[in-house]
Design a protein around this motif. Structure first.
Motif, PDB file in Angstrom:
ATOM      1  N   LYS A 146      50.088   5.319  17.350  1.00 44.52           N
ATOM      2  CA  LYS A 146      49.777   3.888  17.471  1.00 44.52           C
ATOM      3  C   LYS A 146      48.118   4.214  18.027  1.00 44.52           C
ATOM      4  O   LYS A 146      49.062   4.910  19.367  1.00 44.52           O
ATOM      5  CB  LYS A 146      49.944   2.118  17.028  1.00 44.52           C
ATOM      6  CG  LYS A 146      51.245   2.617  16.284  1.00 44.52           C
ATOM      7  CD  LYS A 146      52.409   1.366  16.846  1.00 44.52           C
ATOM      8  CE  LYS A 146      53.208   0.536  15.792  1.00 44.52           C
ATOM      9  NZ  LYS A 146      54.491   2.018  14.985  1.00 44.52           N
ATOM     10  N   ILE A 149      46.410   0.319  20.436  1.00 44.22           N
ATOM     11  CA  ILE A 149      47.436  -1.590  21.074  1.00 44.22           C
ATOM     12  C   ILE A 149      46.665  -1.566  21.924  1.00 44.22           C
ATOM     13  O   ILE A 149      46.610  -1.755  23.306  1.00 44.22           O
ATOM     14  CB  ILE A 149      48.141  -0.103  21.573  1.00 44.22           C
ATOM     15  CG1 ILE A 149      48.865   1.437  21.244  1.00 44.22           C
ATOM     16  CG2 ILE A 149      49.654  -0.921  22.047  1.00 44.22           C
ATOM     17  CD1 ILE A 149      49.692   2.178  21.861  1.00 44.22           C
ATOM     18  N   ARG A 150      46.751  -3.157  21.476  1.00 44.25           N
ATOM     19  CA  ARG A 150      46.668  -4.445  22.382  1.00 44.25           C
ATOM     20  C   ARG A 150      48.113  -4.785  22.862  1.00 44.25           C
ATOM     21  O   ARG A 150      49.386  -4.605  22.441  1.00 44.25           O
ATOM     22  CB  ARG A 150      46.383  -5.290  21.427  1.00 44.25           C
ATOM     23  CG  ARG A 150      45.006  -4.934  20.144  1.00 44.25           C
ATOM     24  CD  ARG A 150      44.580  -5.502  18.879  1.00 44.25           C
ATOM     25  NE  ARG A 150      45.332  -6.342  18.515  1.00 44.25           N
ATOM     26  CZ  ARG A 150      45.996  -7.118  17.043  1.00 44.25           C
ATOM     27  NH1 ARG A 150      44.792  -7.557  17.167  1.00 44.25           N
ATOM     28  NH2 ARG A 150      46.435  -7.207  16.785  1.00 44.25           N
ATOM     29  N   ASP A 153      50.559  -6.750  20.691  1.00 45.24           N
ATOM     30  CA  ASP A 153      51.006  -5.474  19.495  1.00 45.24           C
ATOM     31  C   ASP A 153      52.513  -5.274  20.621  1.00 45.24           C
ATOM     32  O   ASP A 153      53.444  -5.241  19.956  1.00 45.24           O
ATOM     33  CB  ASP A 153      50.454  -4.315  18.967  1.00 45.24           C
ATOM     34  CG  ASP A 153      49.347  -5.015  18.117  1.00 45.24           C
ATOM     35  OD1 ASP A 153      49.028  -5.957  17.820  1.00 45.24           O
ATOM     36  OD2 ASP A 153      48.179  -4.651  18.599  1.00 45.24           O
ATOM     37  N   SER A 156      54.989  -8.312  21.069  1.00 44.96           N
ATOM     38  CA  SER A 156      55.152  -8.322  19.796  1.00 44.96           C
ATOM     39  C   SER A 156      56.462  -7.508  19.180  1.00 44.96           C
ATOM     40  O   SER A 156      57.561  -7.996  19.105  1.00 44.96           O
ATOM     41  CB  SER A 156      54.564  -9.105  18.254  1.00 44.96           C
ATOM     42  OG  SER A 156      53.965  -7.977  18.475  1.00 44.96           O
ATOM     43  N   ARG A 157      56.659  -6.513  20.138  1.00 40.75           N
ATOM     44  CA  ARG A 157      57.574  -5.114  19.596  1.00 40.75           C
ATOM     45  C   ARG A 157      58.879  -5.747  20.783  1.00 40.75           C
ATOM     46  O   ARG A 157      59.992  -5.423  20.070  1.00 40.75           O
ATOM     47  CB  ARG A 157      56.611  -4.223  20.105  1.00 40.75           C
ATOM     48  CG  ARG A 157      57.378  -2.840  20.098  1.00 40.75           C
ATOM     49  CD  ARG A 157      58.544  -2.405  18.521  1.00 40.75           C
ATOM     50  NE  ARG A 157      58.715  -1.043  18.744  1.00 40.75           N
ATOM     51  CZ  ARG A 157      58.027   0.196  18.314  1.00 40.75           C
ATOM     52  NH1 ARG A 157      56.342   0.177  17.857  1.00 40.75           N
ATOM     53  NH2 ARG A 157      58.803   0.935  18.143  1.00 40.75           N
TER      54      ARG A 157
END
Length: 214
Positions: A146, A149-150, A153, A156-157
């Motif tokens: 990925k 990547i924010r 992100d 939320s993971r």
């Protein structure tokens, strides 16, 4: 017994020998006393990473090198510097609070150790552990391919339910507060040694907490 078990044990034994053997013990104590941040970086970069490797061995039954080990070790080292500073900040702060009557206990060494451990683990530790979980997750995502990547992100993971229910609610009161109470009962020069070995447990607990649902 796998070959990796032997290699892991040899690394820990070499570090232990360096710490315990009288000639090198003095070098270790002088290094961590005169250069505490360097000592903190090296201890955590090495031992906490070894703890993570052991956690993988325990949870999967095999030795597997996690992706981005140099980055993970660097982050552990950085956190070692912060932890070295926080040990001083909380010890001096609690000592001052006891002397001024803001905390009960007066000259009690046990209450001093207990208050330092409790306040540090209930305030600083959750932030530190969350930061580590964030950086660990970011590295995982990066090595999965990925890009761009924010922060959202990564957040939320993360399994925040597991983080709170296991890492915070279970390990802090049941392990870290008692362990650091014992640590702060020791003379300052020995707290460094205990912290080095607790960093192995730290790596194990955080890694196992992350893999709890896997």
């Amino acid at each position: 017994m796998k070959k990796g078990d032997l290699y892991w044990a040899i690394v820990i034994a070499l570090f232990t020998g360096f710490v315990v053997f009288p000639a090198t013990h003095e070098i270790f104590v002088n290094l961590t006393t005169n250069h505490p941040y360097i000592g903190g970086f090296v201890k955590f970069a090495l031992l906490a990473t070894m703890g993570e490797l052991l956690a993988i061995r325990i949870s999967t039954g095999d030795w597997k090198m996690p992706s981005g080990v140099p980055y993970r070790a660097f982050i552990w080292g950085f956190l070692g510097i912060i932890i070295t500073l926080m040990f001083q900040v909380f010890a001096v702060g609690v000592g001052g609070a006891l002397k001024s009557g803001y905390l009960p206990g007066g000259d009690s060494s046990f209450l001093f150790a207990f208050f330092v451990s409790s306040i540090m683990n209930l305030t600083f530790a959750p932030t530190f552990m969350a930061f580590h979980r964030y950086t660990d997750t970011y590295i995982d995502m990066y090595y999965e391919g990925k890009r761009n990547i924010r922060a959202t992100d990564v957040v939320s993971r993360i399994d925040w339910n597991g983080f709170v229910s296991f890492v915070l609610i279970k390990t802090i009161p049941l392990f870290w507060i008692p362990a650091h109470t014992i640590t702060f009962l020791l003379p300052p020069q020995y707290r460094v040694l205990v912290a080095a070995y607790l960093s192995v447990a730290l790596g194990i607990l955080l890694a196992l907490g992350k893999r709890k649902k896997k």
